[in-house]
Design an enzyme around this catalytic site. Structure first.
Site, mmCIF file in Angstrom:
data_model
loop_
_atom_site.group_PDB
_atom_site.id
_atom_site.type_symbol
_atom_site.label_atom_id
_atom_site.label_comp_id
_atom_site.label_asym_id
_atom_site.label_seq_id
_atom_site.Cartn_x
_atom_site.Cartn_y
_atom_site.Cartn_z
ATOM 1 N N CYS A 113 -2.006 11.283 -8.984
ATOM 2 C CA CYS A 113 -2.691 10.328 -8.316
ATOM 3 C C CYS A 113 -4.080 10.063 -8.603
ATOM 4 C CB CYS A 113 -2.281 10.406 -6.810
ATOM 5 S SG CYS A 113 -2.976 8.934 -5.992
ATOM 6 N N CYS A 169 -4.531 1.587 -8.397
ATOM 7 C CA CYS A 169 -3.832 2.710 -9.015
ATOM 8 C C CYS A 169 -4.715 3.239 -10.066
ATOM 9 C CB CYS A 169 -2.634 2.336 -9.445
ATOM 10 S SG CYS A 169 -1.612 3.655 -10.282
HETATM 11 N N1 LIG Z 1 3.183 5.875 -7.609
HETATM 12 C C1 LIG Z 1 2.761 6.557 -8.470
HETATM 13 C C2 LIG Z 1 1.800 7.934 -7.849
HETATM 14 C C3 LIG Z 1 0.482 7.250 -7.447
HETATM 15 C C4 LIG Z 1 -0.679 6.938 -8.286
HETATM 16 C C5 LIG Z 1 -1.852 6.428 -7.390
HETATM 17 N N2 LIG Z 1 -1.817 5.626 -6.668
HETATM 18 C C6 LIG Z 1 -3.090 6.417 -8.504
HETATM 19 O O1 LIG Z 1 -4.233 6.191 -7.933
HETATM 20 O O2 LIG Z 1 -3.212 7.261 -9.692
HETATM 21 C C7 LIG Z 1 3.820 7.282 -9.213
HETATM 22 O O3 LIG Z 1 4.774 7.309 -8.732
HETATM 23 O O4 LIG Z 1 3.724 7.850 -10.384
#
Ligand SMILES: N[C@@H](CCC[C@H](N)C(=O)O)C(=O)O
EC number: 5.1.1.7
Length: 377
Positions: free
Chosen positions: A149, A310
């Site tokens: 993340c 993200c």
């Molecule tokens: N939902 C993603 C993991 C989280 C990603 C995050 N919000 C970021 O900032 O990179 C997954 O399941 O791969």
């Protein structure tokens, strides 16, 4: 260790997806918990032993933070006794019954790898040897484990700084262990246009699949768009939906513009990826100079839904944009702010803000009722 938001120093002791056909790339020690006993005893979030609730494994006091509005519940677990269960993560992240967040971040010593799901002991030892004494144990809001993340890495490093386990002074980098390897972070402070607690993160290597290999559609919306796979430790499919400046070879889409998309449901990706994916929808907005581009991105995250930002998705987007345009430096706007992404042959660098916004104490009865509701709903 001191409580986030509190002043003082205290003595601190040292303590000890891949996809076929992808192309791409292949410290310092920090202080540990243990010396600042006053803060440790005063802070129930890191109380040793069992959690406050007989049958629960989360602490009574947790913190809330965000990175460009990608929000997290977070806590420190220096003894590895507070590994969350799936229902507890769902409760913490529930925006109606719980505190509400896109995910959960647990800061835990890397040496306690037997308390960390989906982490190989040998890999943990390698990361410790590289100076990464602290591990980011990240979970999506639905309780699933994810490899990495990007926004969370900045938020948990700010938390580590506020707890006093990392000073972040004189150019000292924080080596953060993750399921996708060690990430190195620098604290930059305020940066114009990006925020006041800005961190620079070396997100490490990337891998890109064949351009436009996937067809991506949205439930109930006619048409589809081509998507390109990028591995940032976790899986992404990046779709260029608009190109306002005509720098790409043409955008193959029948979808409406990025802003008009309904991302409340997971996009349908064909052919399907074995472990699911995060999907980014992108508009190229300008090329301010030969070395700098601007774009807008929205994302539907695996295990969460649409989020305001993200970090790994922004890096994946940068990789695709760099490959399409030859421009390696991007300022990418998301609903939660702006970040900078720099793409190199062997790594991606992410620069953006992080905030810790509060400290939250659960009431025992409410926590009990709420988790029961999640369990049996
Ligand atoms: N939902 C993603 C993991 C989280 C990603 C995050 N919000 C970021 O900032 O990179 C997954 O399941 O791969």
């Amino acid at each position: 260790m001191r409580e986030p938001g509190s002043e003082g120093t205290g003595n601190r002791e040292k303590s000890g997806s891949g996809e076929p056909g992808t192309e791409g790339t292949g410290s310092k020690r920090t202080g540990g918990f243990g010396g600042d006993r006053f803060a440790l005893e005063r802070n129930p979030a890191v109380e040793t032993g069992r959690s406050y609730y007989g049958r629960m494994t989360i602490p009574r006091i947790v913190y809330k933070g965000h990175g460009t509005a990608n929000d997290f519940v977070l806590y420190a677990d220096p003894e590895g006794t507070l590994r969350p269960e799936e229902s507890e993560i769902q409760f913490l992240c529930d925006r109606h019954r719980g505190l509400g967040a896109d995910g959960l971040l647990r800061l835990v010593p890397t040496r306690l790898h037997d308390t960390i799901p989906q982490l190989d002991a040998d890999e943990a030892e390698r990361m410790i040897a590289d100076g990464a004494e602290w591990f980011m144990d990240y979970y999506n809001a639905d309780g699933s484990v994810a490899e990495m993340c990007g926004n969370g890495s900045r938020v948990i490093t700010l938390f580590a700084k506020q707890l006093g386990v990392w000073k972040g002074e004189d150019g000292e980098k924080f080596a953060l262990a993750t399921r996708a390897g060690v990430k190195y972070l620098d604290f930059l402070g305020p940066v114009d246009g990006l925020g006041k607690n800005v961190f620079h993160v070396n997100m490490g290597p990337w891998k890109k699949g064949d351009d436009g290999h996937y067809r991506v559609s949205l439930v109930g919306v006619p048409g589809n768009v081509r998507g390109t796979f990028v591995d940032m430790g976790n899986p992404h499919v990046v779709c260029i939906v608009d190109d306002l400046v005509g720098v790409t070879r043409g955008v193959d889409t029948e979808l409406p513009g990025v802003e008009a998309l309904d991302l409340s449901r997971p996009p349908v990706v064909e052919p399907p990826l074995e472990h699911g994916q995060n999907v980014e929808f992108v508009r190229i907005e300008s090329l301010a100079g030969v070395d700098c581009g601007r774009a807008y991105m929205r994302v539907n995250e695996r295990g969460v839904g649409e989020t305001m930002s993200c970090g790994t998705g922004l890096c994946a987007t940068g990789v695709v944009l760099a490959s399409m345009t030859g421009v390696s430096e991007w300022y990418i706007r998301i609903r939660g702010g702006v970040v900078r992404v720099d793409v190199f042959p062997d790594r991606v660098e992410l620069t953006g803000d992080a905030r810790i916004v509060g400290r939250f104490e659960f009431l025992e009865d409410d926590v009990d009722d709420a988790t029961r509701a999640v369990h049996f709903a």
